[in-house]
Design a protein around this motif. Structure first.
Motif, PDB file in Angstrom:
ATOM      1  N   ALA B 227       0.841  -1.201   0.000  1.00 48.89           N
ATOM      2  CA  ALA B 227       0.000   0.000   0.000  1.00 48.89           C
ATOM      3  C   ALA B 227       0.876   1.251   0.000  1.00 48.89           C
ATOM      4  N   GLU B 228       1.910   1.226   0.821  1.00 44.74           N
ATOM      5  CA  GLU B 228       2.800   2.381   0.924  1.00 44.74           C
ATOM      6  C   GLU B 228       3.528   2.606  -0.411  1.00 44.74           C
ATOM      7  N   ALA B 229       4.046   1.516  -0.959  1.00 43.79           N
ATOM      8  CA  ALA B 229       4.758   1.618  -2.231  1.00 43.79           C
ATOM      9  C   ALA B 229       3.824   2.140  -3.323  1.00 43.79           C
ATOM     10  N   SER B 230       2.604   1.638  -3.317  1.00 40.01           N
ATOM     11  CA  SER B 230       1.644   2.034  -4.337  1.00 40.01           C
ATOM     12  C   SER B 230       1.377   3.544  -4.281  1.00 40.01           C
ATOM     13  N   ARG B 231       1.166   4.030  -3.078  1.00 44.31           N
ATOM     14  CA  ARG B 231       0.911   5.472  -2.911  1.00 44.31           C
ATOM     15  C   ARG B 231       2.090   6.301  -3.455  1.00 44.31           C
ATOM     16  N   MET B 232       3.302   5.871  -3.107  1.00 48.58           N
ATOM     17  CA  MET B 232       4.494   6.589  -3.556  1.00 48.58           C
ATOM     18  C   MET B 232       4.596   6.583  -5.078  1.00 48.58           C
ATOM     19  N   LEU B 233       4.319   5.439  -5.674  1.00 46.04           N
ATOM     20  CA  LEU B 233       4.452   5.303  -7.122  1.00 46.04           C
ATOM     21  C   LEU B 233       3.397   6.136  -7.847  1.00 46.04           C
ATOM     22  N   MET B 234       2.193   6.212  -7.278  1.00 46.65           N
ATOM     23  CA  MET B 234       1.136   7.036  -7.880  1.00 46.65           C
ATOM     24  C   MET B 234       1.566   8.503  -7.845  1.00 46.65           C
ATOM     25  N   LYS B 235       2.165   8.920  -6.725  1.00 39.98           N
ATOM     26  CA  LYS B 235       2.669  10.298  -6.605  1.00 39.98           C
ATOM     27  C   LYS B 235       3.726  10.586  -7.662  1.00 39.98           C
ATOM     28  N   GLN B 236       4.495   9.544  -7.980  1.00 36.81           N
ATOM     29  CA  GLN B 236       5.558   9.716  -8.974  1.00 36.81           C
ATOM     30  C   GLN B 236       5.034   9.588 -10.401  1.00 36.81           C
ATOM     31  N   GLY B 237       3.705   9.566 -10.522  1.00 39.94           N
ATOM     32  CA  GLY B 237       3.101   9.613 -11.852  1.00 39.94           C
ATOM     33  C   GLY B 237       2.833   8.271 -12.505  1.00 39.94           C
ATOM     34  N   ALA B 238       2.937   7.173 -11.743  1.00 37.02           N
ATOM     35  CA  ALA B 238       2.633   5.863 -12.327  1.00 37.02           C
ATOM     36  C   ALA B 238       1.191   5.871 -12.837  1.00 37.02           C
ATOM     37  N   ARG B 239       0.959   5.152 -13.944  1.00 31.89           N
ATOM     38  CA  ARG B 239      -0.377   5.149 -14.544  1.00 31.89           C
ATOM     39  C   ARG B 239      -1.324   4.253 -13.730  1.00 31.89           C
TER      40      ARG B 239
END
Lengths: 302, 302
Positions: B227-239
């Motif tokens: 969950a934490e990784a996902s949030r970070m990756l979304m912030k970094q613009g992951a689709r």
């Protein structure tokens, strides 16, 4: 210097540590959200070079307790304890002590041999179920009999008492109590009426009419055997039935079942991680006797 | 002739038995009212002289499953099986694979060594957590990697996909999937902002902006890390974030937690005794791959 580790499932262990003059080492115990257990000895440097007594029991949650013991053994080996032994007042799986039907394991041996492989020098157990394994295992299991203590607490108001084992397998336990107190003992024989098919239990030699009977056994689980025996003995004219059992698992309605069948008082040893609270149930403290045995072992083991 | 014993906790095992052409031996399994387990091989004469594959898993109820495996091993030894091995798709306690803090046991080694002592010739495991133990244990554990299968099921609607391991320890798993499919891979690096103290996860080399990320891991328990990784990756613009995890323990609200953090699809292997039923969770059948590995072992082991 002797150290003790008391597992969270057996609070009585702290008194045992005190009686053998051991310093108690802290242990962090937890269960992860997924159910895996975790343990850590808080100050492993204190275990290093020491004799360590691990005190734990195996009821309730036999399987969890077993694995925790393996973990503690492994942690002690890695912490370089000079030697460590386990005091396990109730050793679970002891009833599956042979292959009763082909295809079965001998679970009691699995438990004992795995603890041995985990490095425990000896296991100190209260009233171990299996006499056959005791003789096979070359003193690895130190069996602490307590049936005499249990029976003594029931003797205060017993009239013409007689001690009965519920089967021949439990006879040694009954004899031990009877001899140390000086009362008659016998064991119950199961028989089936050839005409009606009805099963009954009768003492092999003694008559119980008018006497107080103390049934001595090691484990009471569902209470079924004792309830049945109690009913039979009442029919045979027994005055009152008392029960002296080391390990009172008392599953489900075991207590009601025995009391309904005529049992008047129950003496149990404090070998488990749980107790029932009932005016007719009395717990006998076996910690002092365990302490004596542990001190002897520590004195003789290098 | 090869025989198979499928423990009650892993129904998928019957298909495995079928695929390796083994005859399934019946097992009586029960739990006594006090919680002790009992097993018996129904026709031990069929195990005698045979190669036997025991199929069981270790979730849920890790400790019970472990003891049942020891019992089955003991029963097979006593039934004179020619040899027996265990297929344990999920091997519990594998995360405690070293002493992280002094005073700890190495639970993973306890489990593996005890199964070895119980006579299992080899353990076949899906996506074993500990690469260090795999190299230590001299091929005793046969590790079956499946991350490629999981990722493949997520590839159907992935745009410019990239595979990420949540930490360096999981990199091998990510690389395996990435290489077999032919996509980029990387791992996340945890860092702490020196001023704010905030922790963040960023890919070591790749940029995720505009790309579909497939996080590859072995075990998802509470879902916290993902969950934490996902949030970070979304912030970094992951689709979009997809998750490919072999063992979906999914404790408590793990699923909601991950979905709330932006995870769109989850692929899991069918390695456990339980499954969740959710439209965004897909189970991938790893039985055929297990069967291939087991057949190879049976062919090479005397």
């Amino acid at each position: 210097m002797v150290k003790a580790i008391v597992a969270g499932n057996y609070g009585e262990g702290y008194r045992l540590a005190g009686e053998i003059g051991a310093e108690t080492l802290g242990v962090v115990e937890k269960v992860f959200p997924d159910g895996e257990q975790y343990v850590r000895i808080s100050e492993p440097e204190k275990a290093k070079g020491s004799k360590v007594v691990v005190v734990s029991t195996m009821y309730p949650m036999q399987d969890q307790a077993f694995i925790k013991l393996l973990m503690l053994g492994d942690a002690l080996a890695r912490s370089q304890a000079a030697m460590y032994l386990a005091v396990i007042p109730y050793l679970a799986y002891s009833r599956q002590d042979k292959v009763f039907m082909p295809g079965e394991p001998v679970s009691a041996l699995i438990v004992v041999n795995t603890l041995k492989a985990a490095g425990f020098r000896k296991l100190v157990v209260v009233d171990f179920h299996s006499s056959s394994l005791l003789s096979q295992l070359n003193d690895y299991i130190v069996n602490v009999m307590v049936s005499d203590l249990l029976v003594k607490t029931l003797m205060s108001d017993a009239e013409r008492p007689v001690i009965l084992a519920p089967d021949k397998g439990a006879l040694e336990r009954a004899r031990f109590a009877a001899n140390s107190i000086g009362v008659d003992y016998d064991y119950l024989v199961k028989s089936r009426d050839r005409v009606t098919g009805e099963v009954s239990y009768t003492p092999r030699e003694l008559r119980v009419a008018g006497r107080d009977v103390i049934i001595v056994d090691d484990i009471v689980s569902t209470g079924g055997t004792i309830a049945e025996a109690s009913r039979m003995l009442m029919k045979q004219g027994a005055r009152r039935i008392h029960v002296a059992t080391s390990h009172g698992l008392l599953v489900g309605n075991a207590l009601t079942r025995m009391l309904d069948a005529g049992v008047r008082r129950i003496a149990l040893a404090n070998t488990l991680g749980v107790r029932v609270d009932h005016p007719l149930v009395e717990y006998v403290d076996v910690v002092p006797r365990l302490a004596t045995v542990v001190k002897e072992i520590l004195g003789s083991e290098p």
